[in-house]
Design a protein around this motif. Structure first.
Motif, PDB file in Angstrom:
ATOM      1  N   ARG A 215       3.296   6.093  -6.428  1.00 41.97           N
ATOM      2  CA  ARG A 215       2.526   6.416  -7.627  1.00 41.97           C
ATOM      3  C   ARG A 215       2.120   7.891  -7.665  1.00 41.97           C
ATOM      4  O   ARG A 215       2.023   8.477  -8.742  1.00 41.97           O
ATOM      5  CB  ARG A 215       1.282   5.532  -7.688  1.00 41.97           C
ATOM      6  CG  ARG A 215       1.562   4.132  -8.212  1.00 41.97           C
ATOM      7  CD  ARG A 215       0.337   3.276  -8.151  1.00 41.97           C
ATOM      8  NE  ARG A 215       0.553   1.979  -8.776  1.00 41.97           N
ATOM      9  CZ  ARG A 215      -0.232   0.935  -8.576  1.00 41.97           C
ATOM     10  NH1 ARG A 215      -1.261   1.039  -7.753  1.00 41.97           N
ATOM     11  NH2 ARG A 215       0.007  -0.204  -9.183  1.00 41.97           N
ATOM     12  N   GLN A 216       1.857   8.464  -6.530  1.00 38.02           N
ATOM     13  CA  GLN A 216       1.395   9.848  -6.515  1.00 38.02           C
ATOM     14  C   GLN A 216       2.405  10.808  -7.146  1.00 38.02           C
ATOM     15  O   GLN A 216       2.044  11.582  -8.050  1.00 38.02           O
ATOM     16  CB  GLN A 216       1.061  10.281  -5.082  1.00 38.02           C
ATOM     17  CG  GLN A 216       0.446  11.671  -5.008  1.00 38.02           C
ATOM     18  CD  GLN A 216       0.003  12.022  -3.599  1.00 38.02           C
ATOM     19  OE1 GLN A 216       0.187  11.237  -2.677  1.00 38.02           O
ATOM     20  NE2 GLN A 216      -0.577  13.197  -3.442  1.00 38.02           N
ATOM     21  N   PRO A 217       3.696  10.786  -6.743  1.00 40.74           N
ATOM     22  CA  PRO A 217       4.648  11.682  -7.420  1.00 40.74           C
ATOM     23  C   PRO A 217       4.877  11.312  -8.879  1.00 40.74           C
ATOM     24  O   PRO A 217       5.092  12.181  -9.724  1.00 40.74           O
ATOM     25  CB  PRO A 217       5.916  11.548  -6.584  1.00 40.74           C
ATOM     26  CG  PRO A 217       5.777  10.273  -5.846  1.00 40.74           C
ATOM     27  CD  PRO A 217       4.323  10.089  -5.604  1.00 40.74           C
TER      28      PRO A 217
ATOM     29  N   GLU B 166       0.819  -1.206   0.000  1.00 42.27           N
ATOM     30  CA  GLU B 166       0.000   0.000   0.000  1.00 42.27           C
ATOM     31  C   GLU B 166       0.861   1.268   0.000  1.00 42.27           C
ATOM     32  O   GLU B 166       0.514   2.268  -0.635  1.00 42.27           O
ATOM     33  CB  GLU B 166      -0.919  -0.006   1.229  1.00 42.27           C
ATOM     34  CG  GLU B 166      -1.925  -1.149   1.248  1.00 42.27           C
ATOM     35  CD  GLU B 166      -2.822  -1.135   0.024  1.00 42.27           C
ATOM     36  OE1 GLU B 166      -3.174  -0.028  -0.456  1.00 42.27           O
ATOM     37  OE2 GLU B 166      -3.172  -2.229  -0.461  1.00 42.27           O
TER      38      GLU B 166
ATOM     39  N   HIS C 129       0.618   4.004  -2.982  1.00 40.19           N
ATOM     40  CA  HIS C 129       0.202   5.379  -2.723  1.00 40.19           C
ATOM     41  C   HIS C 129       1.366   6.362  -2.812  1.00 40.19           C
ATOM     42  O   HIS C 129       1.343   7.320  -3.593  1.00 40.19           O
ATOM     43  CB  HIS C 129      -0.450   5.462  -1.339  1.00 40.19           C
ATOM     44  CG  HIS C 129      -0.930   6.837  -0.987  1.00 40.19           C
ATOM     45  ND1 HIS C 129      -0.139   7.762  -0.328  1.00 40.19           N
ATOM     46  CD2 HIS C 129      -2.121   7.450  -1.223  1.00 40.19           C
ATOM     47  CE1 HIS C 129      -0.810   8.874  -0.167  1.00 40.19           C
ATOM     48  NE2 HIS C 129      -2.033   8.717  -0.700  1.00 40.19           N
ATOM     49  N   ASP C 130       2.421   6.124  -2.024  1.00 46.10           N
ATOM     50  CA  ASP C 130       3.501   7.100  -1.910  1.00 46.10           C
ATOM     51  C   ASP C 130       4.375   7.179  -3.167  1.00 46.10           C
ATOM     52  O   ASP C 130       4.949   8.233  -3.445  1.00 46.10           O
ATOM     53  CB  ASP C 130       4.378   6.770  -0.704  1.00 46.10           C
ATOM     54  CG  ASP C 130       3.617   6.938   0.603  1.00 46.10           C
ATOM     55  OD1 ASP C 130       2.482   7.433   0.545  1.00 46.10           O
ATOM     56  OD2 ASP C 130       4.148   6.577   1.663  1.00 46.10           O
TER      57      ASP C 130
ATOM     58  N   ASN D 229       2.646  10.022 -10.950  1.00 44.91           N
ATOM     59  CA  ASN D 229       1.502  10.529 -11.701  1.00 44.91           C
ATOM     60  C   ASN D 229       1.592  12.055 -11.889  1.00 44.91           C
ATOM     61  O   ASN D 229       1.242  12.588 -12.953  1.00 44.91           O
ATOM     62  CB  ASN D 229       0.206  10.170 -10.986  1.00 44.91           C
ATOM     63  CG  ASN D 229      -0.083   8.677 -11.009  1.00 44.91           C
ATOM     64  OD1 ASN D 229       0.432   7.957 -11.864  1.00 44.91           O
ATOM     65  ND2 ASN D 229      -0.887   8.215 -10.068  1.00 44.91           N
ATOM     66  N   THR D 230       2.094  12.730 -10.867  1.00 48.71           N
ATOM     67  CA  THR D 230       2.227  14.195 -10.965  1.00 48.71           C
ATOM     68  C   THR D 230       3.237  14.582 -12.037  1.00 48.71           C
ATOM     69  O   THR D 230       3.000  15.459 -12.876  1.00 48.71           O
ATOM     70  CB  THR D 230       2.649  14.771  -9.606  1.00 48.71           C
ATOM     71  OG1 THR D 230       1.669  14.418  -8.609  1.00 48.71           O
ATOM     72  CG2 THR D 230       2.771  16.285  -9.678  1.00 48.71           C
TER      73      THR D 230
END
Length: 539
Positions: A316-318, A309, A313-314, A320-321
């Motif tokens: 994929r978020q950057p 997890e 979350h940690d 995707n940005t």
């Protein structure tokens, strides 16, 4: 030639002497002598003794030691003819095993006290050791003085060998029992022995068992210590009839079954194996139950899920940005830079690298889920052949020089699968076939429906795979020699994840290859859905 003793005298011959010896000895040994005397003749008694491997004899001590008679079986059992003993009486005593001579000499010395019987070992001329039971009976003269000793040598070798085997067996049984008790006591695995005795059942457990279950150590008990403490996966207490230690006696296979043990310190997840113990004739005599504490492995699974997890979350978020803003920059019509084409090319490199990093993160997430047996599937009825065609169409645009043929079934079978995960499986296998096949050669995809499964075969032409490469093909981080030589980079997780996804659907995957010709990957998917909703991958 007649027999002579050491003085050159002719010894008495049967039946006179033999029968007196036989009758005297048997009269001393049998309380109902008169009944036996009336039933058995003197010659018949001699034949009876010889048939039962017994040798009658008579020693004389006056004026010196001599052997007055030795039965005919002496040549067979003792290794010397009777005449040899008549000529030299010391032959017999020299044959007596050294450790047995003192007891025989003592019995002869005190023979006047009455009949005696003792075991004696005789060493034959061939070196073999023979056991005899020696019965001694004094013969008195008119003055009640012992003048001769009559007796019988009875071959008891077989009896002694059986006694020795029995002693060895008892010793071996004691050693094995001690060995089992030591293994049971010192084993780091919780173990319980179940023993059947008639209608009663006894339970004995080691120290680790009591530590795990929170029960009090005792020598042996007649009720299972797990009763009231063992729970099924739904949290319900198991009845006594459903206990593994009881089920194994009904012939149930208790192998790697998971339960929960309730203790004063909390619930403990365990894995239980149970096996029957059978006697020499296959009769069920007991069972052994082994209990493995899964607390550490369950905690590790929890940490793996949490790690997955965190990655999802940690990481994929950057990513995707970065991908979003690189796409935005690349789409600007007028860029405030002196070299817009070079700028766009750099932004494209950023976007491609970001997509590659995103795929790597996805692989690591899938890898961790497969390892933790927590792969989640959203299954629904899907036409798998249509999914194959979609993947093939997408890859044709990427590999324009390589023909891809799909031989689909009509009507196309519907299988309960996760369509997104199936696309991932087919994309990995077909793209591998395109990457590692010979340039210009086709990739062929065929479907076949059996009674229970849909089988998909994906083939290419090229160098092929050796048996050694096939054995390690689906292992994590495994790459073939050709893959390592190629410019195509990879983590070695693709086929490992593919195998995990296929097995999560209840299917299987395998490969067949002919070096220098073709390589075919097969996927078998069950037509009947065995699980609905979520399924766990076999890691």
């Amino acid at each position: 030639m007649g027999r002579v003793d050491a003085k050159g005298r002719q010894p008495e011959t049967p039946p006179a002497l033999v029968c007196r010896t036989h009758f005297a000895v048997w009269q001393a040994r049998l309380p109902d002598w008169h009944g036996v005397h009336s039933m058995v003749s003197e010659e018949g008694l001699e034949r009876l003794l010889e048939a039962s491997s017994q040798i009658p004899f008579e020693f004389a001590f006056q004026p010196e030691l001599s052997i007055k008679y030795m039965g005919r079986l002496a040549s067979t059992l003792l290794g010397h003819d009777p005449e040899d003993y008549y000529r030299d009486p010391q032959i017999f005593f020299s044959q007596v095993y050294p450790r047995d001579r003192p007891s025989l000499e003592k019995s002869l010395e005190f023979v006047s006290d009455g009949p005696s019987c003792l075991p004696v070992r005789i060493v034959r001329p061939d070196g073999n050791l023979v056991w005899f039971e020696v019965t001694l009976l004094p013969k008195h003269d008119g003055d009640d003085q012992v003048v001769d000793v009559q007796g019988i040598l009875k071959d008891i070798t077989d009896i002694k060998l059986l006694e020795e085997e029995q002693r060895d067996l008892i010793h071996l049984t004691a050693v094995e029992k001690e060995w089992v008790q030591t293994v049971l006591a010192k084993s780091p695995v919780a173990m319980m022995l179940v023993r059947k005795h008639g209608a009663r059942t006894f339970y004995q457990a080691n120290q680790r068992f009591h530590e795990l279950t929170g029960t009090e150590p005792d020598r042996e008990r007649t009720s299972t210590p797990l009763l009231g403490r063992l729970l099924d996966d739904a949290g319900a207490e198991l009845a006594e009839d459903h206990m593994p230690s009881v089920r194994v006696f009904r012939g149930d296979n208790i192998r790697d079954q998971e339960f929960v043990i309730r203790t004063v310190k909390g619930d403990v997840p365990v894995r239980i194996n149970a096996a029957p113990i059978r006697g020499p004739r296959g009769r069920l005599q007991g069972a052994v139950v082994a209990i493995e504490d899964l607390s550490a492995s369950k905690e590790l699974e929890r940490l793996r899920r949490e790690w997955s997890e965190v990655i999802a979350h940690d990481f994929r978020q950057p990513i995707n940005t970065i991908e979003m803003f690189s796409s935005t920059l690349e789409s600007f019509p007028d860029l405030p830079v002196t070299a817009p084409e070079k700028f766009r090319k750099g932004v494209g490199w950023i976007r491609n690298s970001t997509q590659q990093l995103a795929r790597l993160v996805d692989d690591l997430v899938d890898f961790s889920r497969i390892e933790a047996n927590s792969m989640k599937l959203e299954k629904r009825p899907v036409g798998v052949c249509a999914v194959l065609n979609d993947v093939a169409d997408r890859l044709r645009a990427q590999f324009a020089s390589r023909p891809i043929s799909v031989c689909a079934l009509h009507p196309a079978p519907v299988v309960s699968v996760d369509p997104v995960r199936m696309q991932q499986v087919f994309t990995n296998l077909i793209s591998n076939a395109l990457k590692y096949g010979a340039p210009g050669t086709p990739v062929t995809i065929e479907c076949e429906q059996t009674e229970t499964a849909l089988v998909i075969a994906i083939s290419n032409e090229g160098e092929g795979l050796s048996s050694e490469e096939i054995n390690g093909l689906f292992q994590r981080f495994g790459r073939t020699e050709k893959a390592l030589r190629s410019t195509t980079k990879g983590t070695g997780l693709g086929l490992y994840i593919t195998k995990g996804l296929v097995e999560a659907h209840g299917g299987r995957i395998w490969v067949e290859s002919t070096p220098g010709k073709t390589t075919t990957f097969f996927i078998s998917l069950p037509l009947k859905d065995t699980e609905s909703g979520e399924a766990n991958a076999a890691g």
